[in-house]
Design a protein around this motif. Structure first.
Motif, mmCIF file in Angstrom:
data_model
loop_
_atom_site.group_PDB
_atom_site.id
_atom_site.type_symbol
_atom_site.label_atom_id
_atom_site.label_comp_id
_atom_site.label_asym_id
_atom_site.label_seq_id
_atom_site.Cartn_x
_atom_site.Cartn_y
_atom_site.Cartn_z
ATOM 1 N N PHE A 20 -50.817 3.092 -37.328
ATOM 2 C CA PHE A 20 -51.646 3.173 -36.123
ATOM 3 C C PHE A 20 -50.885 3.794 -34.954
ATOM 4 O O PHE A 20 -51.456 4.567 -34.173
ATOM 5 N N SER A 21 -49.595 3.462 -34.832
ATOM 6 C CA SER A 21 -48.819 4.059 -33.739
ATOM 7 C C SER A 21 -48.618 5.548 -33.962
ATOM 8 O O SER A 21 -48.619 6.340 -33.005
ATOM 9 N N LEU A 22 -48.469 5.959 -35.226
ATOM 10 C CA LEU A 22 -48.345 7.386 -35.537
ATOM 11 C C LEU A 22 -49.646 8.121 -35.210
ATOM 12 O O LEU A 22 -49.620 9.202 -34.607
ATOM 13 N N VAL A 23 -50.771 7.529 -35.599
ATOM 14 C CA VAL A 23 -52.075 8.148 -35.311
ATOM 15 C C VAL A 23 -52.289 8.277 -33.814
ATOM 16 O O VAL A 23 -52.734 9.320 -33.316
ATOM 17 N N PHE A 24 -51.951 7.227 -33.055
ATOM 18 C CA PHE A 24 -52.151 7.298 -31.610
ATOM 19 C C PHE A 24 -51.219 8.315 -30.969
ATOM 20 O O PHE A 24 -51.619 9.064 -30.076
ATOM 21 N N LEU A 25 -49.961 8.354 -31.429
ATOM 22 C CA LEU A 25 -49.014 9.324 -30.865
ATOM 23 C C LEU A 25 -49.505 10.746 -31.111
ATOM 24 O O LEU A 25 -49.473 11.594 -30.205
#
Length: 524
Positions: free
Chosen positions: A59-64
């Motif tokens: 999720f953090s990768l997708v948001f970044l």
């Protein structure tokens, strides 16, 4: 024998000590436990938490990625917050930095976990890292949800970005799978049960096969045969060159002309005494010093001021104070002095400037509010300024306003009539439309080609990032409206441009190299 066993038990293991210390805060050898062959790498509680760590990473990768690719619209986001909060701040940059830091933190934890598994150590994530994982997961999910609600068009931006970045994301994903082959292979070998080995290796190979075949469904207009690329899109300065000078001022338009812009875009309001002038916002609070000169009128509609009053305001000092764009360079001393002395610009002066430099003009027209003396005469007044005062060459005008279009066509033949939305070709031709002015999220190479066959060109706004401009170029756009004329003018060809043959070679070499390296890892 006892001494040898003790030495083996407490032998110095700096690498493992560092991994376990960072992951578990267990820096001493006696605090750690090895995974026995054939058993799980961690206790039940840790096994249940590990998927949350993986989810936080995803999720953090997708948001970044999502937020990073939205850089084209950072300025709009920051001004949206200015309107709600009442003060200026680069919130977009803060969010980007926070997203990058949180992703790096979770990625580090995941790498440490994989390395510990590969070294045969049992996993135990320290409670502080567990709290951090929950915070990252919550922040990423909440941010993605907020984006989907408040900024729905952002999803379209991300989908467009895949047309440019997908080939390179594919290579990155394959590289990650190659790196993961080492811990997967080690963990599978240490397991003595065939079923568990299949459960470990099976999903890994399934994901790898999926990644190998992804390019079969990829599409990018920038992967095309040599010689099929169309001409570079014309550049229309959005409110001039607002990254180099205060928007909608004479200096801003001169900067656009200086850097080779092909056209000028602006917004037109009409003063209380009938003088059309350039102003995007309905109030003067953002782009003038009205808070200092007329503090009681900061929320008053800009059209309710007389021209004499408007001339007393400074339209440039805010630009030096707020620095409204992420990554703005510093201005020269001469430019700073010039910016500090900018005033609100009249429409007639704007048109004369464009006419003298043979530049296209396109503008949004704002109808005055109720009880304004020109509430019902504003269009006639603006046309009088264009035809009688400025006398701009008519072919330079891209007439966008859709009200009383037939009347405008009768009194000002020669304007290039432009529509602000997609419509059937028959309807556009019936209304003598020669250009579409569309938001960039509506970009479609199929639609561009369809309209071009009917001699209707397309302009997309607001295109600031080189990757997005490259996509518009490859898709066949005729022109773009941009804040960054000075940057895009220097592009000699689209970024990421390649032929199908070049892409096939890159794809096949990547897959073959990864198969070779993974085979070596599993064989050894």
């Amino acid at each position: 024998v006892v001494r040898r066993h003790l030495l083996q038990k407490y032998e110095h293991q700096p690498f493992i000590s560092c991994l376990a210390g960072l992951y578990s805060c267990r820096w001493k050898r006696y605090q750690r436990e090895r995974s026995e062959p054939g058993k799980c790498c961690c206790k039940l509680r840790e096994c249940m938490f590990f998927p949350l760590l993986v989810a936080a990473f995803c999720f953090s990768l997708v948001f970044l990625y999502t937020w990073g690719e939205g850089k084209n619209d950072y300025n709009s986001f920051d001004w949206y917050n200015f309107g709600n909060l009442g003060f200026w701040f680069l919130w977009s940059l803060v969010i980007l930095i926070a997203a990058a830091v949180l992703f790096a933190y979770i990625a580090l934890l995941l790498v440490l976990a994989v390395c510990l598994i590969a070294e045969g150590q049992q996993l135990y994530l320290h409670w502080s890292h567990k709290i951090g994982t929950f915070l990252v997961l919550g922040f990423s999910i909440a941010s993605l949800f907020a984006l989907s609600i408040l900024w729905k068009d952002h999803r379209k931006t991300v989908r467009l970005s895949f047309q440019i970045t997908a080939p390179y994301l594919h290579i990155g994903a394959i590289a990650i799978m190659v790196l993961l082959s080492w811990p997967v292979a080690l963990h599978a070998i240490r397991t003595d049960k065939k079923v568990i080995q299949v459960l470990i290796v099976g999903p890994y190979l399934a994901v790898l096969l999926f990644l190998f075949l992804i390019p079969l469904g990829m599409y990018s207009p920038c992967i095309r045969e040599m010689g099929t690329l169309g001409p570079k899109p014309a550049l229309i300065g959005h409110r001039g060159a607002p990254m180099l000078a205060p928007e909608n001022t004479e200096m801003s338009f001169l900067k656009t002309i200086e850097h080779g812009g092909d056209g000028l875009e602006t917004d037109v309001t009409i003063s209380y005494d009938g003088v059309p002038f350039l102003m995007h916002d309905h109030t003067l609070k953002r782009t003038t010093n009205i808070q200092e000169v007329y503090p009681n009128d900061t929320d008053k509609d800009a059209a309710l001021f007389s021209w004499d009053t408007l001339q007393k305001l400074n339209a440039g000092t805010w630009f030096l104070k707020n620095k409204p764009f992420v990554g703005m360079g510093s201005l020269s001393e001469a430019d700073q002095i010039q910016a500090m002395n900018q005033s609100i610009y009249k429409l007639s002066n704007f048109l004369r400037l464009a006419d003298s430099h043979n530049k296209l003009v396109i503008f949004d027209l704002y109808r005055p509010p109720e009880k304004h003396p020109y509430r019902h005469l504003w269009l006639r007044r603006i046309l009088d300024v264009m035809l009688k005062e400025a006398k701009i060459k008519r072919h330079l005008v891209l007439w966008l306003h859709n009200t009383v279009r037939s009347f405008v066509q009768s009194v000002a033949p020669g304007f290039q009539h432009t529509m602000g939305k997609k419509a059937p070709i028959e309807e556009l031709l019936k209304n003598n439309i020669v250009k579409l002015n569309l938001v960039y999220t509506d970009m479609s190479s199929e639609d561009i080609q369809k309209y071009a066959e009917a001699n209707i060109t397309t302009n997309f706004y607001v295109v600031n990032e080189p990757w997005l401009f490259s996509l518009a170029w490859c898709a066949g756009a005729h022109s773009v409206t941009t804040n960054a004329v000075h940057l895009l003018k220097d592009l000699s060809q689209p970024l990421f441009l390649m032929t199908p043959q070049q892409y096939n070679i890159m794809w096949i070499l990547t897959d073959l190299t990864s198969v070779f390296l993974i085979s070596i890892v599993f064989a050894v």
